[in-house]
Design an enzyme around this catalytic site. Structure first.
Site, PDB file in Angstrom:
ATOM      1  N   HIS A 106       1.791   4.684  -2.778  1.00  0.00           N
ATOM      2  CA  HIS A 106       1.919   6.129  -2.592  1.00  0.00           C
ATOM      3  C   HIS A 106       3.284   6.602  -3.092  1.00  0.00           C
ATOM      4  CE1 HIS A 106      -1.752   6.989  -0.492  1.00  0.00           C
ATOM      5  NE2 HIS A 106      -1.497   6.199   0.531  1.00  0.00           N
ATOM      6  N   HIS A 148       0.822  -1.216   0.000  1.00  0.00           N
ATOM      7  CA  HIS A 148       0.000   0.000   0.000  1.00  0.00           C
ATOM      8  C   HIS A 148       0.850   1.257   0.000  1.00  0.00           C
ATOM      9  CE1 HIS A 148      -3.624   2.369   1.431  1.00  0.00           C
ATOM     10  NE2 HIS A 148      -2.639   3.175   1.802  1.00  0.00           N
ATOM     11  N   GLU A 149       1.725   1.377   0.982  1.00  0.00           N
ATOM     12  CA  GLU A 149       2.533   2.594   1.084  1.00  0.00           C
ATOM     13  C   GLU A 149       3.460   2.753  -0.107  1.00  0.00           C
ATOM     14  OE1 GLU A 149       1.781   4.835   3.100  1.00  0.00           O
ATOM     15  OE2 GLU A 149       0.439   3.654   4.352  1.00  0.00           O
ATOM     16  N   HIS A 199       3.382   6.955  -6.788  1.00  0.00           N
ATOM     17  CA  HIS A 199       2.648   8.149  -7.210  1.00  0.00           C
ATOM     18  C   HIS A 199       3.583   9.358  -7.224  1.00  0.00           C
ATOM     19  CE1 HIS A 199      -1.502  10.369  -6.817  1.00  0.00           C
ATOM     20  NE2 HIS A 199      -0.975  10.484  -8.014  1.00  0.00           N
TER      21      HIS A 199
END
Length: 691
Positions: free
Chosen positions: A489, A485-486, A492
């Site tokens: 980020h 998940h992280e 991104h």
């Protein structure tokens, strides 16, 4: 200029302030070893002074306002202040000390006042408004128009059109909110760090896996209690205890310690702070012309309105609650068979859920850990990025680190030459580190004056199970998903190709799409065969175990959905208050949960007094965004499934384009350009077993 000259000498006699000069470090990373606590305040003061000078140059420019001399000039201002704030924000999140807390308390109102001075400067707003009104001729392209429109709207939403009297009120409210937010987080950090369940009787460890026992012994020794076992409220300590400890009274003691954080009527009690924050946010919204804080926040999000958020949450609530009740019935049957008593409390859920998992799927999560060592999971995360996008990672050992535990990597694009950025990894709990997991940047992507891309410096911070003795860090499936998940980020940020700083940000309910979509690959058989190998033997996760994991995909989804949705509804209830009132936090919370019929065996994922996301973390009226983004990410992953190849190059390329564009268009537009249509909820409902 005198202020600049004076500030440049700031620092200690033997230690010049690193923030006042260019950083001659690899990749321009902060020179962490040279930055001392006493450097921050002078650097903040100088950063504010420089930005004020830059703003003054804009507003006193005798030339008519243009995109270049007003919008672009303002977009480029405050570089030093941004640099100081980025470093300070990361360090106070990962390695807070009393000295840094004192600096934070001093700096926060200064920054709030500084930002208000800019956003409420009538001269600056007049120039921005002039470009906005002439944007059809003054802006050369759609991106310039978008930046101008966004900047103008930000000024209006910050009170630029208010009367002088109301602007003074707004300033006061903003300063109060800034300090209250800091106090909330400080109280939580203190309560979370001080609580410990000390055990000195080995019989009370019955049921616990050896890894949990070893970690508790190590923690007790660190706290000066050699020969005992210390369990804390950090998730790597808390969750295994709730899952496996046979002593029900101790499970209750530890869980109630978690549930009652900052709710003891002492100096760390957050209830009065919550009352003040909720009412001040309402006052602020009313000053700006909105009926509620949620209406103010959501206007700029994909959801657009509180009604749309409530509609999604309530649509999911009924089937989630029904599924959770079914899960409870199954666990009560196990408890009745074992104890002759089917009564069930919230601190029983993890314990009997683990028994149910074993009974239904012959799956013991603790037995999976040896296949998910931190190094193996990192290999999986990096490998997935390579499979999807062709990027590679080169570890950097001779580079400044903000903590010795950091691992640092250069991220290299698929051409094997272009540096996409630098990635810091910070994995384990420690004193002074806040709970949870997050991604931040020391430097965001930008373009310099020559048009060359300035690569970002990204940091991923987690609180994973730490290694003990000769055993490496062995992660749970939840921790594994958190890493994926992280890292989403992080991608991104690393893929960003946005020309203007003011267009980097995306809607709060879009921001979790890049992260949550990565979780979809974590437990796919093809990925597991690549990275889930036993840390001692190197053997891959057995095929039958992979099948058990897939079969258990819907396990406990009722509980997970209900606890999350309950917290999201609580957030919305606080921020849709339309009348100022004295809030009895415990009563408010109980009534909010009673209205939706929350079952007593499940607590909201975050109760009010430790709901850091909404009272100290920027997610007010926005905790719903995880489920809103999950609609997007489930549908986005389905695009890969539909292609017949989970690593399909064409789909990956389209998704990378979406990641690279930041906020250059509305989230719904970016998503449609990737997917070719609006997202469907079907994939989400199927994933959570709510269809």
């Amino acid at each position: 200029m005198a202020a600049l000259a004076t500030a440049c000498t700031s620092g200690t006699k033997d230690s010049p302030n690193p923030f006042f000069s260019a950083w001659d470090t690899p990749f321009g990373v902060p020179p962490f070893e040279k930055i001392l606590p006493e450097h921050y305040l002078p650097a903040f003061q100088e950063g504010m002074a420089r930005e004020k000078a830059e703003i003054e140059a804009i507003v006193t420019n005798p030339d008519a306002p243009t995109f270049e001399n007003t919008i672009l000039a303002y977009d480029n201002s405050g570089e030093m202040l941004t640099r100081v704030s980025s470093v300070f924000g990361c360090v106070t999140g990962t390695d807070m000390t009393p000295e840094l807390e004192a600096i934070q308390s001093e700096v926060s109102p200064l920054l709030t006042r500084h930002n208000s001075d800019i956003s409420l400067d009538p001269r600056l707003f007049a120039r921005v408004k002039a470009v906005y009104e002439g944007r059809d001729t003054l802006c050369a392209d759609s991106l310039q128009r978008r930046l101008t429109e966004k900047m103008y709207r930000n000024f209006v939403r910050s009170g630029a059109e208010l009367s002088a009297e109301d602007q003074a009120k707004l300033r006061s409210v903003d300063e109060q909110l800034s300090l209250l937010s800091i106090r909330f987080g400080r109280n939580l950090r203190g309560d979370n760090g001080d609580f410990v369940l000390l055990i000195d009787n080995q019989d009370d460890l019955a049921g616990l896996p050896q890894s949990s026992v070893d970690a508790a012994a190590q923690e007790a020794a660190r706290r000066g209690h050699e020969g005992q076992w210390a369990f804390t409220l950090d998730k790597p300590s808390l969750i295994p205890f709730l899952q496996y400890a046979e002593n029900r009274d101790l499970r209750q003691q530890l869980y109630e310690g978690y549930l009652t954080r900052c709710n003891h009527g002492d100096e760390r009690d957050n209830k009065a702070i919550i009352d003040s924050i909720a009412n001040l946010r309402l006052q602020r919204a009313n000053l700006l012309g909105y009926p509620t804080h949620a209406a103010y926040v959501l206007e700029r999000q994909m959801a657009k309105s509180p009604e749309a958020v409530y509609a999604l949450l309530t649509e999911l609530w009924t089937p989630a609650l029904e599924r959770a009740r079914g899960e409870l019935t199954e666990m009560q049957a196990i408890k009745l068979a074992e104890t002759g008593d089917s009564s069930f409390a919230s601190w029983d859920w993890w314990f009997y859920a683990e028994k149910l998992r074993k009974a239904k799927y012959d799956l013991n999560e603790e037995e999976l850990r040896p296949y998910f060592s931190l190094d193996s999971v990192r290999k999986g995360v990096f490998g997935l990025a390579n499979k999807l996008y062709g990027i590679t990672f080169r570890e950097l050992t001779d580079i400044p680190k903000y903590n010795p535990e950091n691992r640092v990597f250069e991220v290299i694009d698929s051409d094997d030459t272009t540096s996409l950025g630098v990635l810091y990894l910070d994995f384990h709990p420690r004193a002074g580190k806040r709970v949870g997991a997050w991604c931040t940047t020391f430097r965001s992507q930008s373009f310099d004056s020559t048009g060359a891309r300035v690569a970002p410096i990204v940091s991923i911070v987690c609180n994973f199970t730490a290694p003990t003795g000769n055993t490496p860090a062995l992660l749970t499936l939840d921790e594994t998903a958190t890493f994926f998940h992280e890292f989403g980020h992080g991608l991104h940020q690393l893929f960003s190709m946005v020309p203007y700083r003011g267009l980097k940000g995306v809607e709060r309910d879009f921001v979790e799409l890049p992260s949550q979509v990565m979780e979809n690959w974590a437990l796919e058989p093809e990925m597991l065969s690549f990275y889930a190998h036993h840390y001692q033997t190197g053997a891959p996760l057995p095929t039958e175990t992979v099948e058990k994991i897939r079969n258990s995909a819907l396990f406990n989804q009722g509980f997970e959905s209900v606890e999350y949705l309950a917290a999201s509804l609580l957030d919305m209830d606080y921020h849709t208050l339309a009348q100022a009132q004295q809030i009895d936090v415990e009563d408010f919370e109980q009534q909010a949960m009673a209205v939706v019929g929350l079952m007593p065996q499940i607590e909201p994922r975050y109760k009010s007094t430790y709901f850091q996301h909404i009272f100290s973390g920027g997610y007010s009226s926005g905790y719903y965004s995880y489920i809103w983004s999950e609609v997007l990410d489930a549908d986005a992953f389905h695009a890969f499934v539909e292609s017949g190849n989970l690593f399909d190059p064409q789909t990956s390329s389209r998704f990378r384009t979406l990641l690279s564009r930041g906020g250059t268009a509305d989230g719904d537009i970016l998503y449609r350009e990737f997917r070719g249509s609006d997202p469907s909820k079907d994939a989400l409902l199927e994933r959570r077993g709510l269809k």
